[in-house]
Every structure is written in C-alpha cells, then in structure tokens.
Write an enzyme that holds these catalytic residues in place. Structure first.
Site, PDB file in Angstrom:
ATOM      1  N   HIS A  55      -4.174  -1.264  -1.794  1.00  0.00           N
ATOM      2  CA  HIS A  55      -5.215  -0.228  -1.809  1.00  0.00           C
ATOM      3  C   HIS A  55      -5.559   0.127  -3.249  1.00  0.00           C
ATOM      4  O   HIS A  55      -4.707   0.597  -3.992  1.00  0.00           O
ATOM      5  CB  HIS A  55      -4.732   1.027  -1.073  1.00  0.00           C
ATOM      6  CG  HIS A  55      -4.724   0.873   0.409  1.00  0.00           C
ATOM      7  ND1 HIS A  55      -4.524   1.924   1.271  1.00  0.00           N
ATOM      8  CD2 HIS A  55      -4.892  -0.213   1.196  1.00  0.00           C
ATOM      9  CE1 HIS A  55      -4.576   1.500   2.515  1.00  0.00           C
ATOM     10  NE2 HIS A  55      -4.778   0.198   2.498  1.00  0.00           N
ATOM     11  N   TYR A 113      -6.502  11.894   2.884  1.00  0.00           N
ATOM     12  CA  TYR A 113      -5.776  13.171   2.840  1.00  0.00           C
ATOM     13  C   TYR A 113      -6.793  14.260   3.178  1.00  0.00           C
ATOM     14  O   TYR A 113      -7.837  14.353   2.525  1.00  0.00           O
ATOM     15  CB  TYR A 113      -5.204  13.433   1.440  1.00  0.00           C
ATOM     16  CG  TYR A 113      -4.019  12.543   1.086  1.00  0.00           C
ATOM     17  CD1 TYR A 113      -4.206  11.236   0.647  1.00  0.00           C
ATOM     18  CD2 TYR A 113      -2.716  13.020   1.193  1.00  0.00           C
ATOM     19  CE1 TYR A 113      -3.126  10.423   0.325  1.00  0.00           C
ATOM     20  CE2 TYR A 113      -1.623  12.212   0.870  1.00  0.00           C
ATOM     21  CZ  TYR A 113      -1.835  10.922   0.445  1.00  0.00           C
ATOM     22  OH  TYR A 113      -0.763  10.127   0.118  1.00  0.00           O
ATOM     23  N   PRO A 173       6.468  14.929   1.340  1.00  0.00           N
ATOM     24  CA  PRO A 173       5.878  13.590   1.415  1.00  0.00           C
ATOM     25  C   PRO A 173       4.433  13.499   0.921  1.00  0.00           C
ATOM     26  O   PRO A 173       3.890  12.395   0.867  1.00  0.00           O
ATOM     27  CB  PRO A 173       5.947  13.258   2.908  1.00  0.00           C
ATOM     28  CG  PRO A 173       5.974  14.578   3.588  1.00  0.00           C
ATOM     29  CD  PRO A 173       6.685  15.513   2.673  1.00  0.00           C
ATOM     30  N   LYS A 180       6.187   9.969  -2.767  1.00  0.00           N
ATOM     31  CA  LYS A 180       7.058   9.618  -3.892  1.00  0.00           C
ATOM     32  C   LYS A 180       8.518   9.342  -3.527  1.00  0.00           C
ATOM     33  O   LYS A 180       9.270   8.815  -4.342  1.00  0.00           O
ATOM     34  CB  LYS A 180       7.026  10.740  -4.952  1.00  0.00           C
ATOM     35  CG  LYS A 180       5.696  10.837  -5.678  1.00  0.00           C
ATOM     36  CD  LYS A 180       5.485   9.645  -6.583  1.00  0.00           C
ATOM     37  CE  LYS A 180       4.085   9.501  -7.077  1.00  0.00           C
ATOM     38  NZ  LYS A 180       3.447   8.230  -6.795  1.00  0.00           N
ATOM     39  N   TYR A 183      -0.348   9.319  -8.852  1.00  0.00           N
ATOM     40  CA  TYR A 183      -0.293   8.729  -7.510  1.00  0.00           C
ATOM     41  C   TYR A 183       0.167   7.270  -7.564  1.00  0.00           C
ATOM     42  O   TYR A 183       0.965   6.830  -6.732  1.00  0.00           O
ATOM     43  CB  TYR A 183      -1.672   8.848  -6.844  1.00  0.00           C
ATOM     44  CG  TYR A 183      -1.658   8.585  -5.353  1.00  0.00           C
ATOM     45  CD1 TYR A 183      -1.256   9.566  -4.447  1.00  0.00           C
ATOM     46  CD2 TYR A 183      -2.049   7.346  -4.842  1.00  0.00           C
ATOM     47  CE1 TYR A 183      -1.245   9.327  -3.084  1.00  0.00           C
ATOM     48  CE2 TYR A 183      -2.047   7.100  -3.475  1.00  0.00           C
ATOM     49  CZ  TYR A 183      -1.645   8.103  -2.603  1.00  0.00           C
ATOM     50  OH  TYR A 183      -1.633   7.860  -1.247  1.00  0.00           O
TER      51      TYR A 183
END
Ligand code: APR
Ligand code: PHB
Length: 389
Positions: free
Chosen positions: A72, A200, A292, A296, A384
């Site tokens: 991704h 998200y 979560p 990580k 990220y």
C-alpha cells in the site's frame, strides 16, 4: 541443558529473534506456554512497515510475504463524511504491507521447524532466575517433568502478561501507563475490502477502521464502550453500525457477509523502563503496548528484535558488551516515538466525550489541518511508514 540464549515466548518477537540468532550460529531454545495451534489461532494486527519486511527478508522468511503481501502506497482518512488520501510513498518515500501477524508467525514457525533449532510448546511454569549473575537459568515443566536450561542470556519475549517482566524486582523497573475508556470491536469476514487501501474513520458515532487481510478477506473495527457485551453484537448490527459511520459513497460500496471472528480488545499505552536487567532483556509486548490505531505493535517488536539480535551477535563475535549495554536506550528511543504517534492517532480519531465541546472543536480543527496541509500529512506519513531504526 545449556544454550547460549534462552527465549521465553513464541510470538513474533521470540520467533524472529530465534531465527536471526540461529542464522548467526547462536544456539537458542524457545519456551512457549501455549500450544502451536493456539498461538497460530490468535487473530492480531496485519500491517507491516517496510523496515519490518526488510528484517523478515534478512531473517530468511520473506518469500511468502513478497508473494502474498499487499503493498500500500497510501492510506485514507474519512473525516465527518469526507474521504481523503495520504500519499505515503510521495510524502515519506516508503510503503506499508498488509500481511497478517498470523502469517508472519506461521512463516517463522515453519523456518524454526526446518532449522531443527529447539522450541518447546506447552512449557508450564517457565521461570527465569539468576539473571543478575553470569549464569542465568530458566526452568519449566513439560509433560510432568521438570527441566532447567542454563544460558548466557535470557530474552523475555513473552508479551504483556508474561513472566519475564514480572520477575524483575519492583524497585528496578518503572512503568508508564494510559488506559482508554473504549475498546475496538473487530470482525474478520470473507468479503472483499471496501477500498484498495485502509480507511481510518472519524465520525460522531465513534471511530471505525476498514482494513483487510487479502483481496477477499476484510478486517473491520468499531470504537465501542468497554462495557459493551459482544453477545449484543450480531453481524447485522455490526455492519449496520459500520455503514452509519462511513461516508455515503463508501457505505454504498460495502459488501457484507458473515463474520468468521469477532472480539473486543481494550486499548492501552504502556512502557516499562529499562528493557534490560542484568542478563535478562525484554522485547516486544513484554516491555510496551500501544493502542492499535497506528499499527505499531508488531513493528515495534520487530525493531526491538533488530537491536537485540545485533547486540547479542556482536557479543559473541567480538566479545564486546557495548551494544548490549546500549540496547535498552536504543530500543526505548524508538519505542517512545511510536508510543507518541499511537497515542496521538488515537486522540485524533476517536470520540472522547469527557473532553467536552472544546475538545471536539480542537479535534476537528486538527483533522481539517491534516486534510489540507502537506506538512501535517508528511508528519503522519513519516511515522506511519515507520521511523528509521
Ligand atoms: N511462559 C512462556 N510463554 C509465555 C508466557 C510464559 N509465562 N507468557 C506468555 N507467553 C507467550 C504467549 O503465549 C505468546 O505466545 O509469549 C508469547 C508472546 O507473544 P505476543 O503476545 O504476540 O508478543 P510479541 O511477540 O511481543 O509480539 C508483539 O504481537 O500481540 C501482538 O500487539 C502485539 O502486534 C504486537 C506483537
Ligand atoms: C489490521 O489490519 O488489523 C490493522 C491495520 C491497521 C491498524 C490496526 C489494525 O492501525
């Protein structure tokens, strides 16, 4: 029995450490309290940083990851009904890979079995001792028989509830903790993901996340109060609530189906300092937990193991304890940054009714800034995809 390094726990941290040390010619034993089937049956997260993938390749377990992992280059946010994309590749120069922790664990277990290195499942009453001396030991019981392993070092890779951290005298350890007033209700379902990349979702009814395990298997989460009873969440109820939190276009594309797993997980931030006590070293969830939201947990376990394996290898190759002495500080420097990122993503995206109307406005302003500022998106992207080791 005598080995060089005794590893407690056969989660990703223990298995990966075992593999890297075995490849370097260091003799290890892994002691795991659960059965192999039980460990493989646990459904956990599924997003790997590029650095984690490189480490898995270096350990010799990257083949299936490279075949089946989904690369991704971006991630999407859905904010109060509007969707936008953060281009990870362009902003941070790296991608992330979707590949379930269960698959990582399976690949590492297969490699362990193939290598012939020792691993004991269903080891009862695993007990580390003597790690303040030059001759630590780990005892355990298997099939009613007592065993003792003498070793040079113990690696505590036994997760948040493990025995390793609990074996450290109270005065030698400092812990930091933040609990959140909600959990994530997650389902797994054999339905195609609603979008190519993760979404998200920040919504007034609560956070949601649409992620995946493959092109045919979805993983979906909803923010729920901790008091929620899973028995009250039929599949229909779950899908219905998810649709209400998605923007209309995404909701219209959502394919629903029966869940094949459903559970509620609490959210926690936790760090134990230091990560070394004489000849006992902690790695992964044994030393720290993140909520979560930033994905990580597994990636931090991997970076700990990177530092620890390097340090142990240099001890045996150069008889130098320098890297072992630096392990805790090196690992914690990266841990705290990931703790900060996971906490800030959690604060940004969930509903916190206790923060009142002002808190809500602050959150909306920050989300609006993120949606429109390249600088803000770059900061998110850099964290990220994973900070450098
Ligand atoms: N004796 C032996 N083994 C133990 C003991 C014990 N007393 N206590 C726990 N274990 C085992 C657990 O059964 C588990 O298999 O240690 C292992 C720890 O594995 P994880 O919990 O997966 O932790 P870790 O390897 O650090 O992986 C971190 O996994 O759970 C996720 O969120 C976490 O993604 C992160 C990653
Ligand atoms: C998952 O795929 O389970 C997942 C992905 C990203 C997260 C959390 C979980 O932030």
């Amino acid at each position: 029995m005598k080995v060089q390094v005794a590893i407690i726990g056969a989660g990703p941290a223990g298995l990966l450490l075992g593999q890297l040390l075995h490849n370097a010619g260091i003799e290890t034993i892994i002691l795991e309290q659960r059965s192999q089937e039980y460990v493989l049956g646990r459904i956990r997260a599924g997003l790997l940083e590029q650095g984690t993938c490189e480490l898995l390749r270096r350990a010799g377990v990257g083949a299936r990851l490279d075949r089946e992992g989904l690369v991704h280059d971006g991630v999407e946010l859905s904010i109060l009904g509007r969707r936008f994309r953060i281009d990870l590749k362009q902003l941070a120069g790296k991608h992330v890979v979707i590949y379930g922790q269960t698959e990582v664990t399976k690949d590492l277990m297969d490699a362990r079995a193939k290598s012939g290195a020792k691993i004991v499942y269903e080891a009862e009453e695993v007990t580390p001792s003597g790690f303040d001396s030059a001759s630590p030991k780990v005892s355990y019981r298997k099939d009613g028989k007592e065993h003792t392993v003498s070793c040079d070092f113990i690696a505590g890779c036994d997760g948040f509830h493990g025995i390793s951290r609990q074996s450290v005298p109270d005065g030698a350890i400092r812990t930091y903790e933040r609990l959140y007033h909600f959990g994530w209700l997650g389902i797994l379902s054999d339905t195609p993901p609603v979008s190519e990349e993760l979404i998200y979702v920040h919504h007034e009814r609560g956070f949601a996340l649409c992620t995946m395990r493959s092109r045919t298997r979805s993983r979906l989460y909803l923010q729920v109060p901790l008091s929620e009873d899973i028995a009250d969440w039929s599949d229909a109820h779950f899908w219905d609530e998810l649709k209400r939190r998605l923007d209309p276009q995404t909701a219209a594309q959502l394919v629903t189906g029966p869940s094949i797993e459903k559970s509620i997980a609490p959210l926690r931030s936790f760090v134990a300092e230091p990560m070394r006590f004489g000849r006992l070293f902690l790695a992964g969830d044994a030393a720290h937990i993140v909520p979560p939201t930033g994905a990580k947990g597994l990636n931090l376990a991997a970076s700990d193991v990177h530092y620890l394996s390097e340090a142990l290898i240099s001890w045996y190759a150069e008889k130098s304890g320098q890297a072992l002495d630096a392990y805790s500080a090196r690992a914690l420097a990266r841990v705290w940054k990931a703790e900060r990122f996971s906490w800030s993503m959690t604060k940004l995206l969930h509903q916190f009714p206790d923060e009142g109307a002002f808190g809500r406005k602050m959150q909306e302003a920050e989300l609006e800034y993120l949606a429109t500022s390249k600088a803000a998106q770059t900061a998110l992207a850099e964290n990220y995809v994973g900070l450098p080791y």
